[in-house]
Design a protein around this motif. Structure first.
Motif, PDB file in Angstrom:
ATOM      1  N   ALA A 312       0.831  -1.197   0.000  1.00 46.40           N
ATOM      2  CA  ALA A 312       0.000   0.000   0.000  1.00 46.40           C
ATOM      3  C   ALA A 312       0.869   1.251   0.000  1.00 46.40           C
ATOM      4  O   ALA A 312       2.062   1.205   0.316  1.00 46.40           O
ATOM      5  CB  ALA A 312      -0.927  -0.004   1.220  1.00 46.40           C
ATOM      6  N   VAL A 313       0.254   2.364  -0.362  1.00 45.29           N
ATOM      7  CA  VAL A 313       0.904   3.673  -0.341  1.00 45.29           C
ATOM      8  C   VAL A 313       0.054   4.599   0.515  1.00 45.29           C
ATOM      9  O   VAL A 313      -1.146   4.754   0.285  1.00 45.29           O
ATOM     10  CB  VAL A 313       1.045   4.259  -1.763  1.00 45.29           C
ATOM     11  N   TYR A 314       0.709   5.219   1.517  1.00 44.94           N
ATOM     12  CA  TYR A 314      -0.023   6.127   2.396  1.00 44.94           C
ATOM     13  C   TYR A 314       0.912   7.236   2.863  1.00 44.94           C
ATOM     14  O   TYR A 314       2.030   6.971   3.292  1.00 44.94           O
ATOM     15  CB  TYR A 314      -0.583   5.384   3.619  1.00 44.94           C
ATOM     16  N   GLY A 315       0.444   8.486   2.771  1.00 42.82           N
ATOM     17  CA  GLY A 315       1.243   9.623   3.222  1.00 42.82           C
ATOM     18  C   GLY A 315       2.572   9.746   2.514  1.00 42.82           C
ATOM     19  O   GLY A 315       3.549  10.228   3.097  1.00 42.82           O
ATOM     20  N   GLY A 316       2.619   9.315   1.243  1.00 45.74           N
ATOM     21  CA  GLY A 316       3.877   9.368   0.509  1.00 45.74           C
ATOM     22  C   GLY A 316       4.809   8.203   0.792  1.00 45.74           C
ATOM     23  O   GLY A 316       5.897   8.128   0.228  1.00 45.74           O
ATOM     24  N   HIS A 317       4.401   7.276   1.681  1.00 48.94           N
ATOM     25  CA  HIS A 317       5.221   6.119   2.034  1.00 48.94           C
ATOM     26  C   HIS A 317       4.652   4.856   1.387  1.00 48.94           C
ATOM     27  O   HIS A 317       3.429   4.689   1.297  1.00 48.94           O
ATOM     28  CB  HIS A 317       5.267   5.937   3.552  1.00 48.94           C
ATOM     29  N   ARG A 318       5.523   3.967   0.986  1.00 53.21           N
ATOM     30  CA  ARG A 318       5.120   2.703   0.358  1.00 53.21           C
ATOM     31  C   ARG A 318       5.578   1.548   1.227  1.00 53.21           C
ATOM     32  O   ARG A 318       6.737   1.524   1.669  1.00 53.21           O
ATOM     33  CB  ARG A 318       5.728   2.611  -1.040  1.00 53.21           C
ATOM     34  N   GLY A 319       4.688   0.612   1.503  1.00 56.44           N
ATOM     35  CA  GLY A 319       5.032  -0.508   2.356  1.00 56.44           C
ATOM     36  C   GLY A 319       3.940  -1.546   2.365  1.00 56.44           C
ATOM     37  O   GLY A 319       3.153  -1.648   1.415  1.00 56.44           O
ATOM     38  N   TRP A 320       3.864  -2.303   3.471  1.00 59.53           N
ATOM     39  CA  TRP A 320       2.938  -3.433   3.561  1.00 59.53           C
ATOM     40  C   TRP A 320       2.063  -3.295   4.804  1.00 59.53           C
ATOM     41  O   TRP A 320       2.528  -2.880   5.855  1.00 59.53           O
ATOM     42  CB  TRP A 320       3.716  -4.744   3.615  1.00 59.53           C
TER      43      TRP A 320
END
Length: 328
Positions: A312-320
């Protein structure tokens, strides 16, 4: 609200150069070394190429501001001071410490805006150029850029409004005609842009251009599956929409055709959950996605143990994030 840390004298006349006359308000960072709301009038922003450099500079500046008991503002040492407090005395105090930390300075010392910046570069960022000890605003631009560790930005929106400012950015203004200048460091980032991720699709390669149209120069070539951060849309001369996107390799904005880029779908969080660098509860924590938020989904998923994890991508951050709280 964007804030900057700086050394800016609040002293007048014969007090000039005699620490620790900080004129502090209890509980506030408002003395000679102070934290202030962002203001315009800058000529340049120097952005560290590495996040660890930016964080080291910002933390050093805050540490110096917090130590108002021992660190004051002063440029020239007065005769009445016995020559004890020139603007280089903070550098000299830190140089004598086995762990040079402005929060731990316990001797009276001074700096001015550019001397403090030199201290942040030398002791905070650990860029060991002895010339930083006597750097001033007239030499700062060249000295900073000669390190090879910064990029220079001159976007008017950045200089006047702080649009796109990042924590650890160095701000500089200098008037060659008068020799007057000032410098400061951003301790906040501008996180108020309305951004959303788009993915390159429908082609093997696409171009990011300097303007919305095929007549503009190519800034970067991207490939199918690449995810870009977009700030909105504009149209070319034929009325066709283009996305305004971040060009990470150049730290600037460009444009890509909506024919080859599609916004990512969104999920929904049913509870507060961590976005992690790797799938699984052992993955490094990046940012909390709050309940009710709608992060963007890349379409990738994996299973760790009994649980499915979504990229997922949230607040400009990409992760899991775990499917326990993140729903498609």
């Amino acid at each position: 609200m964007l804030r900057i840390a700086q050394a800016a004298s609040s002293e007048l006349g014969t007090k000039y150069g005699t620490p620790p006359n900080q004129l502090r308000t209890p509980g506030k960072l408002d003395g000679e070394l102070n934290v202030a709301n962002f203001y315009g009038g800058w000529n340049f922003v120097f952005r560290p190429k590495e996040e660890k450099t930016a964080e080291a500079i910002a933390d050093f500046m805050l540490g110096a501001v917090e130590n108002g008991v021992y660190i004051g503002y002063g440029q020239d040492s007065l005769k009445s001071d016995g020559g004890r407090y020139p603007r280089t005395t903070l550098f000299d105090a830190l140089f004598q410490m086995s762990d040079p930390n402005p929060r731990k300075v316990k001797t009276l010392c001074n700096c001015d805006c550019s001397a403090l910046m030199g201290d942040a570069l030398y002791f905070g960022a650990k860029i060991y150029n002895p010339g930083f000890r006597t750097m001033w605003t007239g030499t700062e631009r060249k000295m900073v850029m000669d390190t090879g560790k910064f990029i220079e930005l001159t976007d008017p929106l950045l200089l006047e409004l702080g649009t796109g400012l990042k924590r650890g950015d160095i701000l500089l203004r200098y008037n060659e005609a008068t020799g007057e200048g000032h410098t400061a460091v951003a301790i906040d980032s501008d996180d108020h842009r309305d951004t959303f991720p788009v993915r390159i699709e429908n082609c093997a390669h696409s171009r990011i251009r300097s303007g919305p149209g095929v007549e503009y120069e190519t800034l970067q070539i991207v490939t199918r599956g690449d995810i870009l951060e977009a700030e909105g849309t504009t149209t070319d001369m034929d009325g066709f929409p283009w996305y305004r996107v971040q060009v990470d390799s150049l730290d600037m904005m460009g444009y890509t055709s909506s024919a080859y880029a599609m916004p990512l779908p969104q999920g929904r969080c049913t509870g507060d959950t961590w976005l992690r660098k790797e799938a699984g509860t052992k993955g490094k924590e990046v940012i909390v996605i709050p309940k009710g938020a709608k992060p963007y989904l890349t379409g990738k998923q994996t299973k760790v143990g009994l649980r499915v994890w979504y990229e997922a991508v949230y607040g400009g951050h990409r992760g899991w994030a775990s499917s326990l709280y993140l729903k498609k």
